[in-house]
Design an enzyme around this catalytic site. Structure first.
Site, PDB file in Angstrom:
ATOM      1  N   ASP A 209     -34.244   7.540  50.164  1.00 14.42           N
ATOM      2  CA  ASP A 209     -34.312   8.755  50.980  1.00 14.42           C
ATOM      3  C   ASP A 209     -33.036   8.840  51.810  1.00 14.42           C
ATOM      4  OD1 ASP A 209     -34.768  10.681  52.896  1.00 14.42           O
ATOM      5  OD2 ASP A 209     -36.835  10.039  53.328  1.00 14.42           O
ATOM      6  N   HIS A 210     -32.244   9.846  51.540  1.00  8.85           N
ATOM      7  CA  HIS A 210     -30.929   9.912  52.171  1.00  8.85           C
ATOM      8  C   HIS A 210     -31.005  10.191  53.667  1.00  8.85           C
ATOM      9  CE1 HIS A 210     -26.710   9.674  51.989  1.00  8.85           C
ATOM     10  NE2 HIS A 210     -26.517  10.226  50.794  1.00  8.85           N
TER      11      HIS A 210
END
Lengths: 328, 411
Positions: free
Chosen positions: B383-384
């Site tokens: 998850d950036h």
């Protein structure tokens, strides 16, 4: 099951209770010679005699006082006040005495009295004879207020009211006396303070009582044709109020409309709506709407009278407002 | 006929749009299908067409301004028709109107929607369900009176994803997605509860978490040797699987990179104090991820024992609520199905998931010579919002070290 009228069902209840308990007696205006203004006490004097079925003068204050006194003295009077409009004259006996004796005398004596009367409009009797004043009495702690909608309920509830040890106002509806319905054979009781789901539905709850319960059922039938399944809860007793049945229904349907013949302001619908939002707020999908009588003294003119009393059309309209969808 | 023009929803994940340019001025005649504005949707610029014929009576959102999907951006009506409610709606824009007809500037009428940023109208039951399911009401289009979000809207959203068109015209000009052909026979099957949950959570994950992916090729020769040795030592009862070694490896790596043992929550990074690793198990009814808690603290043999029991319970449908204790990281291993490599969807609200392929002999170059070695490809989906590329790469690098020098796993 035999099909009989609301009037006959009440008559059966009185007859059964007078037979069962000799302390039960009836008095009021016209209950002997005329068989009651609406024919409910018809024939009772023949079977129970003029000591247990008595005519009184047109003096509701006196009827009220005598009934409270008789009850305190050990009898179980059923006082017929003819209509709720005249109960105002007896309201001192009802509100100031009947409702309070148990409390004020430390529980030493109770007041097992039933005040029977007619409520509601629609019979072109003009504004002083057509009122739905049940809310005045339902407001008072110490009183029970019963409002049956069907012949079966009328019988079972009246029998329970007579056996109750506390004062009960038993409010019949002027337009229901000729309504017919199935009434179980033999003796049965319907407990006070218990509402009933008269029709199952999943989309909205209609909360009503007395004749408006039948109006709500008619509205539910019409709504069903349009794809809205309404559940109809008949309160049957206004005090004590069975909110659990109402709340269970609303938690299922997420919407509610109250239907009452009384004026809307400070009415039964206001109480129900308020309690629903207090106790089932997180289950609501729409505001609660109230269908109620138009806030005027009820007109004599037939067309105006009809316009002032809720009918199925108005209930249908109110319900549909809650199902307005935009941008679907 | 007064018709409101709303910010259209031009894609599944579009929640707002920016008016790039008005192609029509107030007072211009417009016909149905005619382009009246250009809207920037973060991905592309699209044209907004009028879906009614009339006069563009009022522009409510100036160029340069961003508004949510479904927001009214203009009103089309007959030339002299009174427009109820427009005064209130457009009041702040009054001054801007003359400017808009000449050379509109983004700053000319800033106030139009700023004050209107509406409280979301939702019924209590809609709010309760949304809260229970962790759904953001902002993502749901209300269809109740006045645009109120009602229970149906939330349930539709949960079942199918967002309500598609925000306020479709009676005859939409923007082509609706083609409906399924009518002539193909089909049956609609009810979803199992597991599949319902899985569908909702996976869609939510892809919608909310910006995924990125890193793949690494790991030499498993030593790990397999160690496994063989350990299993010979332990015996049949608690045999250690490749997955168990991966769980242990991830557990150790998460100890080194606590920032990957985290969630993006309420605008903050929520770093978990326990390392609970979920194992994705495919069942007929859908996917479940029972969790082994505190993997960092348990020896490999214990992990193997617990994993064996968990998977067994999952397969026989006897998982207990405890088995779903909140996970902080998930491993999905499809290696046993001859999948060489794949990409997994993060199990929200976790920060990452590791997708594991088969261990197979591949030619590799060692000291200038081509040799066969047992290799395994793993792909980390991250998850950036929580992890950036370098951290994720280092995570994977460390993990690789643990597996290529597998004695780490038994220390």
């Amino acid at each position: 099951m035999p099909i009989i009228t609301y009037r006959e069902a009440l008559n059966h209840a009185l007859r059964e209770e007078m037979t069962r308990d000799e302390r039960v007696l009836i008095f009021g205006e016209d209950v002997v010679a005329y068989g009651g203004a609406y024919g409910v006490t018809s024939g009772l004097v023949n079977d129970f005699g003029d000591k247990r079925v008595m005519d009184t003068p047109i003096a509701e204050g006196g009827i009220g006082g005598a009934a409270v006194g008789a009850a305190m003295g050990g009898l179980r009077p059923v006082a017929e006040l003819m209509t709720i409009n005249f109960a105002l004259l007896a309201s001192d006996a009802i509100i100031n005495h009947a409702a309070k004796v148990l409390h004020m005398f430390g529980g030493q004596m109770s007041v097992p009295v039933v005040f029977r009367m007619t409520g509601g409009g629609g019979a072109q009797l003009a504004s002083t004879h057509s009122q739905s004043l049940e809310v005045l009495f339902a407001h008072v702690p110490g009183l029970k207020v019963v409002t049956p909608a069907t012949p079966a309920d009328a019988k079972g509830l009246l029998k329970s009211a007579i056996r109750d040890n506390n004062p009960v106002l038993f409010i019949e509806h002027a337009l229901l006396y000729r309504v017919r319905g199935e009434v179980p054979e033999g003796e049965y009781l319907i407990p006070l303070g218990q509402a009933e789901v008269k029709r199952e539905g999943k989309d909205i709850t209609l909360v009503a009582y007395s004749r408006m319960a039948l109006v709500a059922l008619e509205a539910a039938d019409r709504l069903s044709q349009e794809g809205i399944e309404a559940e109809v809860v008949d309160l049957k007793t206004l005090r004590p109020l069975d909110m659990e049945t109402v709340l269970t229904s609303v938690r299922k349907t997420n919407r509610a409309v109250t239907v009452e013949e009384t004026w809307r302001t400070y009415g039964i619908g206001a109480e129900i709506a308020s309690r629903i939002q207090e106790e089932a707020f997180d289950y609501l999908d729409a505001p609660i709407h109230r269908v109620a009588g138009v806030e005027v003294p009820l007109p004599y003119a037939k067309n105006l009278e009809q316009a002032a009393i809720p009918d199925a059309g108005r209930v249908v309209e109110a319900v549909k407002q809650l199902f307005v969808r935009t941008g679907v | 006929m007064v018709n409101e023009v709303v910010m259209p929803k031009m894609g599944y994940d579009m929640t707002e749009g920016t008016i790039v340019r008005w192609r029509k001025d107030e007072g211009d005649e417009v016909t149905r299908g005619e382009v009246i504005a250009e809207v920037d949707t973060t991905k592309v610029t699209v044209e907004v067409e009028a879906y009614t014929t009339g006069v563009l009576r009022k522009i409510l959102v100036p160029e340069g301004q961003t508004v949510p999907v479904g927001h009214v951006i203009a009103v089309i009506a007959d030339r002299d028709e009174p427009i109820p409610g427009l005064e209130a709606k457009a009041a702040p824009a009054e001054k801007a109107a003359p400017v808009a007809t000449g050379a509109p500037t983004p700053t000319a009428a800033v106030a139009v929607t700023g004050d209107e940023a509406p409280r979301i109208a939702a019924s209590p039951v809609a709010r309760r369900i949304a809260r229970g399911q962790g759904v953001n009401l902002n993502l749901i289009r209300g269809t109740g009176p006045g645009g109120r979000i009602v229970k149906d809207d939330v349930e539709t959203f949960l079942a199918k994803g967002p309500v598609e068109a925000p306020r479709p015209a009676p005859t939409p000009v923007v082509a609706a997605p083609a409906a399924a052909p009518h002539d193909i026979p089909y049956e609609d099957r009810d979803l199992s509860r597991i599949r319902q949950t899985m569908a909702r959570r996976m869609a939510e994950s892809k919608r909310v978490a910006p995924h990125f992916y890193l793949t690494s090729d790991i030499n498993m020769t030593e790990a397999l040797k160690l496994r063989k040795g350990l299993n010979a030592l332990i015996g049949e009862g608690a045999r250690i699987s490749v997955t168990d070694m991966l769980v242990k490896g991830v557990g150790k790596t998460l100890q080194d990179f606590p920032e990957a043992n985290a969630s993006f929550a309420e605008g903050k990074l929520r770093v978990y104090q326990r390392i609970n690793i979920g194992i994705a198990v495919a069942l007929e009814q859908g996917l479940v991820t029972p969790v082994i808690p505190d993997c960092d603290k348990k020896p490999l043999s214990q992990i193997a024992q617990e994993a064996k029991e968990l998977v067994e319970r999952a397969r026989t449908g006897r998982l207990r609520p405890d088995d779903f204790s909140p996970g902080t990281f998930t491993i999905s291993n499809l290696g046993m199905f001859d999948v060489e490599e794949f990409v997994a969807i993060i199990n929200p609200p976790e920060a990452a998931i590791l997708a594991v392929g088969s261990v197979i002999p591949r030619p590799v170059v060692v000291d200038g010579e081509v040799k066969a070695a047992e290799r395994m490809r793993v792909t980390l989906s991250a998850d950036h919002r929580v992890l950036d590329g370098v951290t994720a790469a280092r995570f994977l690098q460390r993990f690789k070290v643990y597996l290529e020098q597998p004695l780490h796993l038994v220390t």
